[in-house]
Design a protein around this motif. Sequence first.
Motif, PDB file in Angstrom:
ATOM      1  N   THR A 104      46.295  44.255  59.799  1.00 28.00           N
ATOM      2  CA  THR A 104      47.024  44.089  58.538  1.00 28.00           C
ATOM      3  C   THR A 104      48.279  44.950  58.473  1.00 28.00           C
ATOM      4  OG1 THR A 104      45.045  43.470  57.307  1.00 28.00           O
ATOM      5  CG2 THR A 104      46.852  44.398  56.034  1.00 28.00           C
ATOM      6  N   ASP A 105      48.216  46.149  59.049  1.00 30.66           N
ATOM      7  CA  ASP A 105      49.352  47.072  58.962  1.00 30.66           C
ATOM      8  C   ASP A 105      50.571  46.595  59.742  1.00 30.66           C
ATOM      9  OD1 ASP A 105      47.857  47.408  61.251  1.00 30.66           O
ATOM     10  OD2 ASP A 105      48.148  49.561  61.382  1.00 30.66           O
ATOM     11  N   SER A 106      50.432  45.542  60.543  1.00 28.47           N
ATOM     12  CA  SER A 106      51.574  45.005  61.289  1.00 28.47           C
ATOM     13  C   SER A 106      52.208  43.804  60.588  1.00 28.47           C
ATOM     14  CB  SER A 106      51.124  44.589  62.701  1.00 28.47           C
ATOM     15  OG  SER A 106      50.205  43.504  62.633  1.00 28.47           O
ATOM     16  N   LYS A 107      51.658  43.430  59.448  1.00 27.01           N
ATOM     17  CA  LYS A 107      52.150  42.254  58.733  1.00 27.01           C
ATOM     18  C   LYS A 107      53.212  42.652  57.704  1.00 27.01           C
ATOM     19  CE  LYS A 107      47.801  39.747  59.328  1.00 27.01           C
ATOM     20  NZ  LYS A 107      48.366  38.872  60.380  1.00 27.01           N
ATOM     21  N   PRO A 108      53.971  41.675  57.168  1.00 27.88           N
ATOM     22  CA  PRO A 108      54.960  41.983  56.116  1.00 27.88           C
ATOM     23  C   PRO A 108      54.288  42.698  54.947  1.00 27.88           C
ATOM     24  CG  PRO A 108      55.231  39.740  56.905  1.00 27.88           C
ATOM     25  CD  PRO A 108      53.979  40.256  57.539  1.00 27.88           C
ATOM     26  N   LEU A 109      55.080  43.527  54.245  1.00 27.91           N
ATOM     27  CA  LEU A 109      54.516  44.395  53.220  1.00 27.91           C
ATOM     28  C   LEU A 109      53.739  43.644  52.144  1.00 27.91           C
ATOM     29  CD1 LEU A 109      57.025  47.279  52.449  1.00 27.91           C
ATOM     30  CD2 LEU A 109      54.687  47.415  53.277  1.00 27.91           C
ATOM     31  N   ASN A 110      54.288  42.543  51.652  1.00 30.31           N
ATOM     32  CA  ASN A 110      53.578  41.843  50.581  1.00 30.31           C
ATOM     33  C   ASN A 110      52.244  41.292  51.064  1.00 30.31           C
ATOM     34  OD1 ASN A 110      55.000  40.014  52.206  1.00 30.31           O
ATOM     35  ND2 ASN A 110      55.072  38.476  50.597  1.00 30.31           N
ATOM     36  N   THR A 111      52.201  40.843  52.329  1.00 29.32           N
ATOM     37  CA  THR A 111      50.947  40.368  52.913  1.00 29.32           C
ATOM     38  C   THR A 111      49.990  41.523  53.149  1.00 29.32           C
ATOM     39  OG1 THR A 111      52.144  38.580  54.022  1.00 29.32           O
ATOM     40  CG2 THR A 111      49.937  39.090  54.838  1.00 29.32           C
ATOM     41  N   GLN A 112      50.542  42.616  53.651  1.00 25.92           N
ATOM     42  CA  GLN A 112      49.729  43.804  53.934  1.00 25.92           C
ATOM     43  C   GLN A 112      49.020  44.310  52.685  1.00 25.92           C
ATOM     44  OE1 GLN A 112      51.739  47.061  56.000  1.00 25.92           O
ATOM     45  NE2 GLN A 112      50.763  48.537  54.622  1.00 25.92           N
ATOM     46  N   THR A 113      49.780  44.501  51.617  1.00 27.33           N
ATOM     47  CA  THR A 113      49.179  45.052  50.399  1.00 27.33           C
ATOM     48  C   THR A 113      48.167  44.085  49.786  1.00 27.33           C
ATOM     49  OG1 THR A 113      51.081  44.262  49.108  1.00 27.33           O
ATOM     50  CG2 THR A 113      51.142  46.548  49.865  1.00 27.33           C
ATOM     51  N   SER A 114      48.456  42.791  49.866  1.00 24.44           N
ATOM     52  CA  SER A 114      47.533  41.801  49.316  1.00 24.44           C
ATOM     53  C   SER A 114      46.223  41.768  50.089  1.00 24.44           C
ATOM     54  CB  SER A 114      48.172  40.410  49.330  1.00 24.44           C
ATOM     55  OG  SER A 114      49.303  40.355  48.495  1.00 24.44           O
ATOM     56  N   LEU A 115      46.309  41.810  51.425  1.00 22.92           N
ATOM     57  CA  LEU A 115      45.096  41.781  52.252  1.00 22.92           C
ATOM     58  C   LEU A 115      44.254  43.040  52.052  1.00 22.92           C
ATOM     59  CD1 LEU A 115      46.447  40.242  55.579  1.00 22.92           C
ATOM     60  CD2 LEU A 115      44.845  39.196  53.958  1.00 22.92           C
ATOM     61  N   LEU A 116      44.901  44.184  51.966  1.00 23.01           N
ATOM     62  CA  LEU A 116      44.145  45.418  51.747  1.00 23.01           C
ATOM     63  C   LEU A 116      43.499  45.423  50.367  1.00 23.01           C
ATOM     64  CD1 LEU A 116      46.349  48.196  53.422  1.00 23.01           C
ATOM     65  CD2 LEU A 116      44.216  47.186  54.251  1.00 23.01           C
ATOM     66  N   THR A 117      44.201  44.882  49.380  1.00 19.81           N
ATOM     67  CA  THR A 117      43.604  44.777  48.046  1.00 19.81           C
ATOM     68  C   THR A 117      42.366  43.892  48.087  1.00 19.81           C
ATOM     69  OG1 THR A 117      45.747  45.093  46.948  1.00 19.81           O
ATOM     70  CG2 THR A 117      44.010  44.028  45.662  1.00 19.81           C
ATOM     71  N   GLU A 118      42.454  42.790  48.815  1.00 21.15           N
ATOM     72  CA  GLU A 118      41.299  41.897  48.991  1.00 21.15           C
ATOM     73  C   GLU A 118      40.157  42.637  49.690  1.00 21.15           C
ATOM     74  OE1 GLU A 118      40.578  38.705  52.342  1.00 21.15           O
ATOM     75  OE2 GLU A 118      41.847  37.822  50.769  1.00 21.15           O
ATOM     76  N   MET A 119      40.495  43.389  50.733  1.00 22.19           N
ATOM     77  CA  MET A 119      39.486  44.130  51.485  1.00 22.19           C
ATOM     78  C   MET A 119      38.745  45.133  50.603  1.00 22.19           C
ATOM     79  SD  MET A 119      40.030  46.632  54.808  1.00 22.19           S
ATOM     80  CE  MET A 119      40.468  48.071  53.804  1.00 22.19           C
TER      81      MET A 119
END
Length: 248
Positions: free
Chosen positions: A117-132
């Motif tokens: 996730t940390d290698s993805k664009p910021l908006n994707t990164q934050t959304s995925l971590l929030t989901e996690m």
Amino acid sequence: MQTNEFRPVHLNHLSIDNLFSLCKSTIEYANPVKESIGKVPKAILDQLETDNNAMGVQMNKALKSTLTAQVTELDLDCDDRFAEVKRNVSTNLRGRNPEKKAAAEELKIFLNPYWDTDSKPLNTQTSLLTEMFGKLNASEKLKTLAATIGITDMMTGLETANTALAALYQTRNEQGAAVEGPSASSLRSATAKSYEQFCTAIEQAANFTPSEVLSTLFNQMDELRKTYARLNRKKEGEEVTSPDVAGQ
């Protein structure tokens, strides 16, 4: 006949911030009495307000730059925290403690969809971590597994940092959308010209069509000019601070 003359202030020596504040304060003094100052001064006042507002919007580009630096800093912090979590999971996977190894194996399965996730664009990164974290916080089993290998505090720190990053990223984007257009410096001359034209109009009106309203406004504007003229002085050893006036 006594002639009213504004004291000089060299606008080209003022910073953009101070020029904006001088004009903003002038507008705030004039707007309440604009219907009583004459048609020409009123028309110029409207133009001054338009020009100064346009310059003020573009001045927010500095804020956008500041937020970009903060976003980058928070992103690096999140990446470092997530790397620490993954490092600890991987270490326990290779460890000899059966309980910790089993916990790490289950956590690795849970984390696999988010591992990069940390290698993805910021908006994707934050959304995925929030989901996690939504899944993690809803599962007592996952929280127990995290505690078993000692990463509970790490996960809490990462969640807090991710929440802050998501909020700042959104704010930065909203600021960016609001400041598209020419730079503030390119709009400076139009604002300065409108301000000088307004001062000339008020000066002439106060001399040739005097009234109590014009006299009061003239004096208020003159005091502002006096305050900002101080910023142009460069006497050796003199410390000049930003003025504390209306509109700032």
